[in-house]
Every structure is written in C-alpha cells, then in structure tokens.
Design an enzyme around this catalytic site. Structure first.
Site, PDB file in Angstrom:
ATOM      1  CE  LYS A 122      -3.890   0.297   3.169  1.00  0.00           C
ATOM      2  NZ  LYS A 122      -4.751   0.435   4.092  1.00  0.00           N
TER       3      LYS A 122
HETATM    4  C1  E4P Z   1      -8.293   0.879   4.776  1.00  0.00           C
HETATM    5  O1  E4P Z   1      -7.614   0.060   3.767  1.00  0.00           O
HETATM    6  C2  E4P Z   1      -8.278   1.940   5.630  1.00  0.00           C
HETATM    7  O2  E4P Z   1      -6.827   1.952   5.365  1.00  0.00           O
HETATM    8  C3  E4P Z   1      -8.806   1.709   6.432  1.00  0.00           C
HETATM    9  O3  E4P Z   1     -10.088   1.272   5.661  1.00  0.00           O
HETATM   10  C4  E4P Z   1      -8.919   3.266   6.209  1.00  0.00           C
HETATM   11  O4  E4P Z   1     -10.381   3.017   7.816  1.00  0.00           O
HETATM   12  P1  E4P Z   1     -10.765   4.354   8.572  1.00  0.00           P
HETATM   13  O5  E4P Z   1     -11.078   5.702   7.399  1.00  0.00           O
HETATM   14  O6  E4P Z   1     -12.042   3.850   9.163  1.00  0.00           O
HETATM   15  O7  E4P Z   1      -9.258   4.912   9.484  1.00  0.00           O
END
Ligand code: E4P
Length: 298
Positions: A122
């Site tokens: 990522k």
């Molecule tokens: C996943 O890849 C993301 O990092 C995650 O869904 C972020 O979620 P949040 O906005 O609730 O922190």
C-alpha cells in the site's frame, strides 16, 4: 446437523464484491473467517497495526520499539494473516510521512512484498507514492493505492499502474468523505464508471467503511472489493448476511459528489492529485506509527 445447516446458509450468501477484513489482528481475522466461512483478503495500515494487541501491550508496558522491531512485528502479524485469506491478498502499508521519498517507499515496499506470497503493497495517493507504485508494478510487485479521495487521484492511479501484471487496487475512503459532509459512496461509483472505459487493470477497493449501510451500498454499486472492520462484519452476520435487493436504498450522508469526464490516457503526472484528506491521512498514519517507537535521537 446444525453445523451443516449453518455451512449451507453461509455458502449461498457470498456477494460478488470480495470482502476483506480491515484490521491488524490475526485472531480477529480467524474469528471472522469462522463466522462467515470465508475471508477474501485483508487490509492493514499503520494505525491498525499500532492497535494490534501484542504491540499495544508492549507500548503500554513502556517498551517502545525500534523501527526494525516495528517492521519485524508487522511481518509477524501479516505472516499469521496470510494463510487465512483468499486471493484478494493482504495489503501491507509502507511507513512514511509527507517528506518520505518515492525511493524510500519503494525500498520498504520491495521488502514488504517478500514477507508473504499474497502481499499487496500500500502506497499513498501522493506524487511520491505514485512514483513508488509505478516502479513497483514494473517489477511485478502488486500494489494498493490508498487514501484516495478524488476521481483525479484514481485516474492518476490508472496511469501510474498501467502495464501491471496483477490488477492494482485503488482504495477510495468512504467514511472520511462522509465526515467532511460529502457522500463518500459517490466517489466509489464515479471511479467505477470512469474505469469502465479503461482496460480493467485497476480494481476499486472501497475502504473506510463505518456502517452496515455502507457495506450494503458497496454491494449494490458493485464495488470490486470492500474492506470492512470486524465489528461491521459481525453486524452483517447478526442481520443474517443480507444482500441488497431491488428495493434497497441508501440514505446519502452528505452532499453529492458529481461525476467528471476525465481522459484516462493522459500521463498521470498531469492530474491534480492534491487532497487535504490525503495529506491529513498520511500525517495521522505517521503519528500513530511514531507513537509506538522510541523517539529518534537527533
Ligand atoms: C483500509 O485500507 C483503510 O486504511 C481503512 O479502511 C481506513 O478506515 P478509517 O477511515 O475508518 O480509518
């Protein structure tokens, strides 16, 4: 007999959208797999890893980690999750702040990709993140471009990952757009519509899911993948694993995000990829990561 009935019930409800667990604890992933009968994949991020029970225990006991120890813990966590999930893989996020160079991100990404056989690295939807992703896909590293808050960022992801051997992911964040009064699910629909004119090399992974309504709406708009906190997956299971039918309607959480006609064939560097939520998101991930570390001697 009860188990057979439960198994039959579970196997009939699998939606077309692939379901990933959004977390940082292998035990939680295992429990969700037992509950649903499958887990297609997993996403992690620095904030979720900082909340992993073992890391929390160390930090609360006053044992902060070195950068190497943090990476070792992260590797241990994803190695435990890796065999539990299906072909959507495990997304592992590079550590960085707004000053981290593409080179530094790429070096981390290359290392992380070697941790498990089903890794996705990522990178943030920033200029440095996209450069790191562009280089990564050329070398066969699977990528997930995170912190996506605009259609132009998703267009840049398309350009930067062209030629990838495995589909790349882009992760639009629904809940964080809702938080600023915009209807986050519109962004997911708009990106899907824009990519429908492309070659299919980027899949849309809806993220920042905060409610069962978000989840059902992602199924309804046919998101390719959705990453979901365990709490919401439990709510879905408690509700009997419903799927949206023709009568399904979604109550938008903010103002509509209009679709824009964008030429996907432009060089990705021409797109305006700035977004305040991407900047804030990178800063928050960096702060949560640093909170687990020994302060650096300067
Ligand atoms: C996943 O890849 C993301 O990092 C995650 O869904 C972020 O979620 P949040 O906005 O609730 O922190």
């Amino acid at each position: 007999m009860q188990n057979e009935i439960d198994h039959r019930k579970r196997s009939t409800v699998r939606p077309r959208t692939r379901i990933l667990v959004d977390g940082g604890d292998p035990e939680e992933t295992r429990a969700i797999k037992d509950l649903l009968g499958f887990v297609d994949g997993q996403t992690t991020n620095p904030s979720l890893i900082a909340k992993n029970p073992e890391i929390l225990e160390l930090v609360h006991a006053g044992h902060k980690l070195t950068e190497q120890q943090e990476a070792d813990e992260y590797r241990k966590i994803v190695r435990a999750i890796s065999p539990l999930v299906g072909e959507a893989g495990v997304s592992i996020e590079v550590f960085g702040d707004l000053k981290t160079t593409a080179e530094r991100m790429y070096q981390q990404g290359r290392d992380m990709f070697s941790w498990i056989p089903n890794a996705y690295v990522k990178y943030p939807c920033t200029s440095e993140g996209l450069k790191a992703a562009e280089r990564s896909v050329r070398e066969g590293i699977r990528v997930n471009l995170t912190l996506c808050f605009s259609q132009e960022q998703a267009a840049a992801v398309y350009g930067a990952t062209r030629g990838t051997t495995a589909p790349a992911y882009v992760s639009p964040f629904i809940g964080r757009l809702d938080d600023i009064g915009q209807n986050g699910v519109d962004l997911v629909s708009n990106i899907k519509r824009m990519y429908a004119r492309g070659d299919g090399h980027v899949l849309v992974l809806a993220a920042s899911i905060r409610s069962l309504a978000h989840l059902l709406c992602c199924f309804a708009i046919d998101a390719d993948l959705v990453t979901v906190p365990a709490k919401i997956l439990r709510e879905w299971a408690d509700a009997g694993l419903p799927l949206p039918d023709a009568t399904f309607s979604y109550d938008p959480k903010g103002t509509r995000i209009d679709y824009r006609e964008i030429d996907l064939e432009q060089p990705w560097q021409r797109f305006n990829i700035e977004h305040e939520l991407t900047t804030k998101g990178v800063e928050k991930f960096a702060a949560d990561y640093r909170a687990t570390l020994y302060p650096k001697a300067s």
